[in-house]
Scaffold this motif. Structure first.
Motif, mmCIF file in Angstrom:
data_model
loop_
_atom_site.group_PDB
_atom_site.id
_atom_site.type_symbol
_atom_site.label_atom_id
_atom_site.label_comp_id
_atom_site.label_asym_id
_atom_site.label_seq_id
_atom_site.Cartn_x
_atom_site.Cartn_y
_atom_site.Cartn_z
ATOM 1 N N GLN A 1 -1.777 20.375 -42.592
ATOM 2 C CA GLN A 1 -1.482 19.013 -42.123
ATOM 3 C C GLN A 1 -2.692 18.090 -42.211
ATOM 4 O OE1 GLN A 1 1.875 18.680 -40.922
ATOM 5 N NE2 GLN A 1 1.914 20.771 -41.714
ATOM 6 N N TYR B 1 9.048 16.402 -49.288
ATOM 7 C CA TYR B 1 8.927 16.104 -47.863
ATOM 8 C C TYR B 1 9.271 14.648 -47.584
ATOM 9 C CZ TYR B 1 6.546 20.583 -47.460
ATOM 10 O OH TYR B 1 6.250 21.908 -47.494
ATOM 11 N N GLU B 2 8.834 13.770 -48.505
ATOM 12 C CA GLU B 2 9.125 12.352 -48.313
ATOM 13 C C GLU B 2 10.636 12.112 -48.270
ATOM 14 O OE1 GLU B 2 6.958 10.521 -51.489
ATOM 15 O OE2 GLU B 2 5.051 10.959 -50.471
ATOM 16 N N ARG C 1 4.714 13.825 -28.724
ATOM 17 C CA ARG C 1 4.360 13.907 -30.122
ATOM 18 C C ARG C 1 2.894 14.328 -30.272
ATOM 19 N NH1 ARG C 1 4.833 8.850 -33.274
ATOM 20 N NH2 ARG C 1 6.050 8.221 -31.477
ATOM 21 N N SER D 1 13.498 16.754 -39.096
ATOM 22 C CA SER D 1 12.361 17.020 -38.208
ATOM 23 C C SER D 1 11.355 17.903 -38.958
ATOM 24 C CB SER D 1 12.838 17.734 -36.953
ATOM 25 O OG SER D 1 13.258 19.042 -37.298
ATOM 26 N N SER D 2 10.136 18.022 -38.414
ATOM 27 C CA SER D 2 9.138 18.821 -39.133
ATOM 28 C C SER D 2 9.525 20.303 -39.109
ATOM 29 C CB SER D 2 7.742 18.597 -38.560
ATOM 30 O OG SER D 2 7.733 18.837 -37.181
ATOM 31 N N GLN E 1 11.937 20.631 -41.881
ATOM 32 C CA GLN E 1 11.231 20.599 -43.172
ATOM 33 C C GLN E 1 10.613 21.961 -43.480
ATOM 34 O OE1 GLN E 1 8.399 17.332 -43.381
ATOM 35 N NE2 GLN E 1 9.855 16.005 -42.336
ATOM 36 N N ARG F 1 12.033 13.336 -45.023
ATOM 37 C CA ARG F 1 11.707 12.451 -43.900
ATOM 38 C C ARG F 1 12.628 11.221 -43.920
ATOM 39 N NH1 ARG F 1 6.339 14.256 -44.186
ATOM 40 N NH2 ARG F 1 5.846 12.833 -45.891
ATOM 41 N N GLY G 1 15.606 11.851 -42.284
ATOM 42 C CA GLY G 1 15.439 12.079 -40.852
ATOM 43 C C GLY G 1 15.252 13.537 -40.459
ATOM 44 N N GLU H 1 4.781 16.791 -52.772
ATOM 45 C CA GLU H 1 4.888 15.966 -51.561
ATOM 46 C C GLU H 1 6.214 15.200 -51.526
ATOM 47 O OE1 GLU H 1 3.934 14.558 -47.950
ATOM 48 O OE2 GLU H 1 2.930 16.159 -49.046
#
Lengths: 302, 312
Positions: A105, A197-198, B7, A206-207, A210, A201, A204, A194
Motif C-alpha cells: 500500500q 483496482y481502479e 478509516r 471495498s478493499s 478487492q 473502486r 464501489g 493498477e
C-alpha cells in the motif's frame, strides 16, 4: 530456416555437433554420476538388508513393510514432519500475505520492511538453530526465560526439551521463512495492473473485496509455488532438529531425514534407512504434483 | 467523524504490526552482536544489558570482546573452518557457473536430437531430495576411491614415489563434486530460461563475423548473460555457504570442516563448558559473511527470487 540453407553433413554441422557435445558433456556426466546414478541406486538399496560390511541380503519389500508396521518409528517421524510443515507453514503464509499486502500500500518505510524481513533467510540453518538455543536457554543467558522472569515467573521453562521441541521450532521457522514468502508475494502483487483496482473502486468494491476478488486470484500461481516450497521444506526438515538435539534426536522429535540419518550412520541399518529416503522422495513428488494440480484447477474458475 | 476515525484505525494497527515484527526480526540478531562483546561472567550478571564496550568505551571494557573473538577465531579453529568454507564454496561456485551456463546455453540456443530429453533430465533433478542421494553416494565414494587408488596407485608405485591412496571421503574435492553436481539442475533450469530471453541476432552477428562457436560463447553470450549468472551465483553462494547435511556425512576430519559444521561442534563444546562469550562470538562470525553479501546484493537477490518464481 537456417538448417535449410546448410548442406547436411557439412563442416559447419560437424563443428556444431562437436561444440554441443563438448559443452553439454561435462555437466551431464557430472550430474549423472553424482546425482542420477546414486538416486537410482537408492531404489536398489532399499530392497536389501545391509550393515555396510557383510554381503547384502535381498529382502524385497521387507524394509517398506517394516516401515509401515505398527510401532515403527517411521509413523511418529512423519507426523512430526507434517506438524513442522503445516503449523509453521500456515503461520508463515498468513503473515507473509498480510505483510506483503500492507507493504504494497505504498506505506512509508516499505523498502526498509522488505529488506529487514527477508534478512533472517540468509542466515544458515545451523546458526539460526544456535541463535534460538540461546533465546530458549534455561540458564540466565536465555532471552525468553529472562523475559518471563521479569514478568514474575520463578522457574525457567525448558522450551527445547524433547516434549516441547517441536512447538519451540514453530516461531523459529516462522522467523526465518516469512520474509522470503513476503518478497515472493509482494512481487506478485506488484505485477497486477493498477487498472483492475481502479475499475473495482469505481464499482464501489471495498478493499477486502478487492483483495479477495482481484489480488488473490491473480497471484494464485505464486501462492502455489509458495505452498510447494513449504511442503517440500517441511518434508526434508533436518538441520534444526539435529543441532538442537545434539545429533541424537529422540523418538518424539525424529523427522524422516533425522531418522534415516541415524538408521544409516548410527545404527548401520542401510537398507531400512534408504527405504525411508525412497518414501521421502515419493512424498516430495506426490506433494508437488498434487498441489500443482489442485491449484491449477482452482485457478480455472476465474 | 466515527467513519473517518475508523478509516484511520485499520492502517494504524497494520503499521503497528509491521513495527512489532520488525523488532522481533532484528532484536535477536542485535542481541547476539552486542552480547558477543561481554565476558561470560558479564553475561551471567546482566544477560540483556548493553556491554561495557558500548556503555563505557575504553581499553578495559573492550577486553572481553577481544578475548571472545580470539578464542573463537584462533582457539576454536574458526579461522580454519572459515578458510575451508571459502575454498569449497568458491571452487564449487566457479565450476557451477561455468558448467551450468555452458549446458544452459546449448539447451537454449541449439536444436539437436535429444535436447528435450537432456532438459527433462535436469528438471528431474529439481525434485530429487538430498536425502535420496546421500546414502548410495556415501558407498559410491568408497568404491570410486578404491578404483582411483588402483588406477593411479600402479604408476605411482612403478615410479617409486611411494604408496598412493585416493579417498573422496574426508576430502574437499569430494564435497565440491557433490556440490557442483547437486547445484546443476537449478542452475541449468534457470539459466536456460534466461538465455532464451537474450536476442539471437548478436550471436548470429558474431558468427558471421567469423568468431567460432567457442569465442561467440565466451566473449558475446557470457557477458550478455551476466545479470542472470550473477543472480544464480548469489543463490548458490548462500545455499552452499550454509549447507550442513552433505558436509556432516562426508567430512569427519575436524581440520577439513566447513563453517556450519564447525559452528555446530563449537556449539556443543561451548554449551557443555558454559562458555557463552565464545558461543556468541562464534555465532557472529558465522552470520557476518552472508549478512554482508545480502546487504550489498539484496536488490539483485530479491529481484532474482521474483523472476524465478513468476516465470516458473
Amino acid at each position: 530456416m537456417r538448417r535449410a540453407t546448410r548442406k547436411p553433413g557439412g563442416d559447419r554441422d560437424r563443428n556444431q555437433a562437436l561444440f554441443v557435445v563438448s559443452f553439454l558433456g561435462p555437466p551431464v556426466a557430472l550430474y549423472a554420476t553424482f546425482v542420477l546414478w546414486p538416486a537410482l541406486n537408492a531404489f536398489r538399496y532399499s530392497l536389501y538388508r545391509w550393515d555396510g560390511l557383510s554381503e547384502p541380503a535381498w529382502v524385497g519389500l521387507g524394509n517398506f513393510r517394516a516401515i509401515v508396521a505398527t510401532g515403527s518409528e517411521f509413523l511418529p517421524a512423519i507426523r512430526n514432519n507434517l506438524f513442522l510443515t503445516f503449523v509453521p507453514g500456515a503461520l508463515t503464509l498468513s503473515l507473509a500475505l498480510f505483510f506483503a499486502y500492507t507493504v504494497h500500500q505504498r506505506i512509508p518505510g516499505a523498502r526498509l520492511f522488505r529488506i529487514a524481513f527477508f534478512f533472517p533467510n540468509v542466515i544458515s540453518s545451523v546458526a539460526v538453530a544456535l541463535l534460538w538455543i540461546l533465546i530458549y536457554s534455561t540458564t540466565d543467558v536465555g532471552l525468553l526465560n529472562g523475559l518471563l522472569r521479569l514478568l514474575g515467573r520463578t522457574e525457567p521453562i525448558a522450551f527445547t526439551e524433547s516434549g516441547n521441541l517441536l512447538w519451540a521450532i514453530v516461531p523459529m521457522s516462522v522467523w526465518s521463512a516469512t520474509g522470503f514468502f513476503m518478497v515472493l508475494f509482494l512481487a506478485a502483487m506488484e505485477n497486477i495492473p493498477e487498472t483492475y483496482y481502479e475499475a473495482a473502486r469505481l464499482d464501489g468494491a471495498s478493499s477486502a473485496a478487492q483483495f479477495r476478488h482481484i489480488t488473490l486470484p491473480l497471484m494464485w500461481d505464486v501462492l502455489t509455488t509458495g505452498v510447494v516450497f513449504l511442503i517440500v521444506g517441511g518434508l526434508k526438515f533436518f538441520d534444526a532438529i539435529f543441532v538442537m538435539e545434539n545429533g541424537r534426536p529422540s523418538k518424539t522429535t525424529h523427522t524422516l531425514a533425522t531418522l534415516l540419518y541415524s538408521k544409516v550412520f548410527q545404527e548401520y541399518n542401510i537398507g531400512y534407512g534408504t527405504a525411508i529416503s525412497v518414501m521421502l522422495f515419493l512424498l516430495v513428488l506426490a506433494a508437488t504434483l498434487v498441489s500443482l494440480r489442485l491449484m491449477r484447477r482452482e485457478r480455472l474458475e476465474y | 467523524m466515527t467513519a473517518s476515525a475508523l478509516r484511520w484505525v485499520g492502517p494504524a494497527v497494520r503499521y503497528a504490526c509491521l513495527i512489532a515484527y520488525l523488532v522481533a526480526v532484528l532484536f535477536p540478531v542485535c542481541w547476539v552482536f552486542y552480547t558477543s562483546a561481554k565476558s561470560t561472567q558479564q553475561i551471567y550478571r546482566n544477560p540483556f544489558g548493553l556491554p561495557p564496550a558500548i556503555t563505557a568505551p575504553g581499553r578495559q571494557s573492550l577486553q572481553p570482546l577481544v578475548e571472545n573473538y580470539t578464542k573463537a577465531w584462533v582457539g576454536s579453529r574458526f579461522s580454519r573452518y572459515f578458510i575451508n568454507s571459502v575454498i569449497v564454496v568458491s571452487t564449487s561456485l566457479v565450476s557451477i557457473l561455468m558448467l551450468g551456463s555452458m549446458a544452459a546455453y546449448v539447451l537454449a540456443r541449439f536444436h539437436f536430437r535429444g535436447r528435450t530429453f537432456v532438459h527433462m533430465l535436469f528438471i528431474c533433478g529439481l525434485l530429487i531430495p538430498v536425502q535420496l542421494v546421500l546414502i548410495p553416494l556415501f558407498f559410491q565414494f568408497s568404491d570410486m576411491g578404491d578404483w582411483l587408488t588402483r588406477i593411479l596407485g600402479a604408476p605411482v608405485r612403478a615410479l617409486g614415489i611411494g604408496d598412493l591412496t585416493v579417498s573422496l571421503h574426508d576430502s574437499h574435492i569430494g564435497l565440491i563434486l557433490i556440490y557442483v553436481a547437486f547445484s546443476l539442475p537449478f542452475t541449468v533450469f534457470t539459466l536456460t530460461a534466461f538465455f532464451r530471453t537474450l536476442p539471437g541476432e548478436l550471436r548470429e552477428a558474431a558468427l558471421i563475423d567469423g568468431a567460432g562457436e567457442y569465442r561467440t560463447f565466451f566473449s558475446v553470450m557470457m557477458p550478455l548473460g551476466r545479470p542472470g549468472i550473477v543472480t544464480i551465483a548469489i543463490f548458490n553462494f548462500l545455499g552452499l555457504w550454509n549447507e550442513y547435511l552433505f558436509g556432516l556425512v562426508f567430512l569427519n576430519d575436524d581440520r577439513l570442516k566447513t563453517l556450519p559444521l564447525g559452528l555446530a561442534s563449537i556449539s556443543m563444546q561451548a554449551q557443555y563448558k558454559s562458555d557463552f562469550g565464545l558461543l556468541f562470538a562464534a555465532l557472529v562470525i558465522a552470520m557476518v559473511p552472508t549478512i554482508a553479501v545480502y546487504m550489498v546484493l539484496q536488490e539483485k537477490l530479491t529481484r532474482g527470487i521474483t523472476l524465478g518464481a513468476l516465470k516458473g
